[in-house]
Design a protein around this motif. Structure first.
Motif, PDB file in Angstrom:
ATOM      1  N   GLU A 160      -2.590   7.974  13.919  1.00  0.00           N
ATOM      2  CA  GLU A 160      -1.996   6.860  13.186  1.00  0.00           C
ATOM      3  C   GLU A 160      -1.305   7.415  11.950  1.00  0.00           C
ATOM      4  N   VAL A 161      -0.056   7.030  11.721  1.00  0.00           N
ATOM      5  CA  VAL A 161       0.686   7.448  10.533  1.00  0.00           C
ATOM      6  C   VAL A 161       0.684   6.254   9.586  1.00  0.00           C
ATOM      7  N   ARG A 162       0.040   6.440   8.440  1.00  0.00           N
ATOM      8  CA  ARG A 162      -0.185   5.339   7.513  1.00  0.00           C
ATOM      9  C   ARG A 162       0.684   5.454   6.266  1.00  0.00           C
ATOM     10  N   GLY A 163       1.326   4.355   5.911  1.00  0.00           N
ATOM     11  CA  GLY A 163       2.014   4.259   4.634  1.00  0.00           C
ATOM     12  C   GLY A 163       0.967   3.981   3.562  1.00  0.00           C
ATOM     13  N   CYS A 164       0.960   4.752   2.509  1.00  0.00           N
ATOM     14  CA  CYS A 164      -0.083   4.650   1.485  1.00  0.00           C
ATOM     15  C   CYS A 164      -0.126   3.268   0.837  1.00  0.00           C
ATOM     16  N   PHE A 165       1.032   2.705   0.515  1.00  0.00           N
ATOM     17  CA  PHE A 165       1.039   1.388  -0.114  1.00  0.00           C
ATOM     18  C   PHE A 165       0.541   0.320   0.855  1.00  0.00           C
ATOM     19  N   TRP A 166       1.136   0.252   2.038  1.00  0.00           N
ATOM     20  CA  TRP A 166       0.849  -0.830   2.980  1.00  0.00           C
ATOM     21  C   TRP A 166      -0.571  -0.801   3.512  1.00  0.00           C
ATOM     22  N   HIS A 167      -1.188   0.379   3.546  1.00  0.00           N
ATOM     23  CA  HIS A 167      -2.539   0.479   4.093  1.00  0.00           C
ATOM     24  C   HIS A 167      -3.588   0.734   3.017  1.00  0.00           C
ATOM     25  N   GLY A 168      -3.198   0.594   1.754  1.00  0.00           N
ATOM     26  CA  GLY A 168      -4.141   0.616   0.652  1.00  0.00           C
ATOM     27  C   GLY A 168      -4.833   1.942   0.423  1.00  0.00           C
ATOM     28  N   HIS A 169      -4.100   3.029   0.552  1.00  0.00           N
ATOM     29  CA  HIS A 169      -4.671   4.345   0.271  1.00  0.00           C
ATOM     30  C   HIS A 169      -4.917   4.449  -1.230  1.00  0.00           C
ATOM     31  N   GLY A 170      -5.872   5.232  -1.648  1.00  0.00           N
ATOM     32  CA  GLY A 170      -6.224   5.331  -3.055  1.00  0.00           C
ATOM     33  C   GLY A 170      -5.358   6.273  -3.869  1.00  0.00           C
ATOM     34  N   CYS A 171      -4.300   6.819  -3.301  1.00  0.00           N
ATOM     35  CA  CYS A 171      -3.445   7.787  -4.001  1.00  0.00           C
ATOM     36  C   CYS A 171      -2.445   7.063  -4.912  1.00  0.00           C
ATOM     37  N   ALA A 172      -1.601   7.842  -5.588  1.00  0.00           N
ATOM     38  CA  ALA A 172      -0.595   7.273  -6.489  1.00  0.00           C
ATOM     39  C   ALA A 172       0.392   6.367  -5.749  1.00  0.00           C
ATOM     40  N   LEU A 173       0.699   6.685  -4.497  1.00  0.00           N
ATOM     41  CA  LEU A 173       1.638   5.855  -3.723  1.00  0.00           C
ATOM     42  C   LEU A 173       1.006   4.537  -3.275  1.00  0.00           C
ATOM     43  N   GLY A 174      -0.315   4.485  -3.277  1.00  0.00           N
ATOM     44  CA  GLY A 174      -1.010   3.311  -2.768  1.00  0.00           C
ATOM     45  C   GLY A 174      -1.527   2.374  -3.837  1.00  0.00           C
ATOM     46  N   GLN A 175      -0.979   2.454  -5.039  1.00  0.00           N
ATOM     47  CA  GLN A 175      -1.461   1.624  -6.135  1.00  0.00           C
ATOM     48  C   GLN A 175      -1.047   0.163  -5.973  1.00  0.00           C
ATOM     49  N   MET A 176      -1.940  -0.719  -6.399  1.00  0.00           N
ATOM     50  CA  MET A 176      -1.681  -2.160  -6.361  1.00  0.00           C
ATOM     51  C   MET A 176      -0.577  -2.505  -7.364  1.00  0.00           C
ATOM     52  N   PRO A 177       0.393  -3.326  -6.961  1.00  0.00           N
ATOM     53  CA  PRO A 177       1.429  -3.743  -7.913  1.00  0.00           C
ATOM     54  C   PRO A 177       0.816  -4.519  -9.079  1.00  0.00           C
ATOM     55  N   LYS A 178       1.451  -4.429 -10.222  1.00  0.00           N
ATOM     56  CA  LYS A 178       0.950  -5.133 -11.403  1.00  0.00           C
ATOM     57  C   LYS A 178       1.325  -6.617 -11.373  1.00  0.00           C
ATOM     58  N   SER A 179       2.407  -6.945 -10.682  1.00  0.00           N
ATOM     59  CA  SER A 179       2.820  -8.344 -10.585  1.00  0.00           C
ATOM     60  C   SER A 179       2.357  -8.931  -9.250  1.00  0.00           C
ATOM     61  N   ARG A 180       2.184 -10.239  -9.240  1.00  0.00           N
ATOM     62  CA  ARG A 180       1.835 -11.007  -8.032  1.00  0.00           C
ATOM     63  C   ARG A 180       0.591 -10.479  -7.326  1.00  0.00           C
TER      64      ARG A 180
END
Length: 144
Positions: free
Chosen positions: A65-85
């Motif tokens: 499985e190839v996972r996008g860090c943001f979309w799959h909630g990885h804990g790295c810098a790319l997977g950070q929760m947005p500050k808005s909404r």
């Protein structure tokens, strides 16, 4: 996605979000080219398996499985929760992680081995994933 999901969002942002693909993404295509170049052969997005896995190696009972860090909630810098909404993003990303875990459990219960490749790992260079993938998949079959 419902119309309500985009309430208060600019037209440009809405179009941007709708253009995100779930398959044939740049990270997925990179992993596919890399594995094919190493001699591995696979099936793509099999509809008969939970979650329609990205790369399926039927003879090895293995899935990558190839996972996008943001979309799959990885804990790295790319997977950070947005500050808005956050009222929108938090449940959405939590549901994705829950679905990923459920699909992985179903695959493993059916006898499949599952390996995840994260987008952030690819950014350090494809060579960083070759070793773990070869160890997971074993040697490629000879091409006679």
């Amino acid at each position: 996605m419902t119309k309500q999901s985009f309430e208060g969002v600019s037209e440009g942002r809405r179009r941007n979000m709708q253009s995100n693909k779930s398959r044939d993404t740049k990270p997925e295509l990179l992993v596919r080219r890399l594995l094919h170049g190493l001699g591995y052969r696979y099936a793509l997005h099999r509809h008969d398996l939970p979650g329609r896995p990205d790369l399926v190696f039927p003879s090895r009972k293995a899935i990558v499985e190839v996972r996008g860090c943001f979309w799959h909630g990885h804990g790295c810098a790319l997977g950070q929760m947005p500050k808005s909404r956050q009222d929108y993003w938090s449940p959405k990303l939590r549901a994705t992680r829950k679905r990923d875990a459920s699909n992985k459990k179903a695959l493993e219960e059916a006898g499949w081995r599952v390996h995840e490749v994260w987008e952030c790992d690819l950014r350090t260079g494809p060579s960083s994933i070759i070793g773990p993938l070869q160890e997971f998949l074993g040697p490629p079959r000879s091409q006679s």
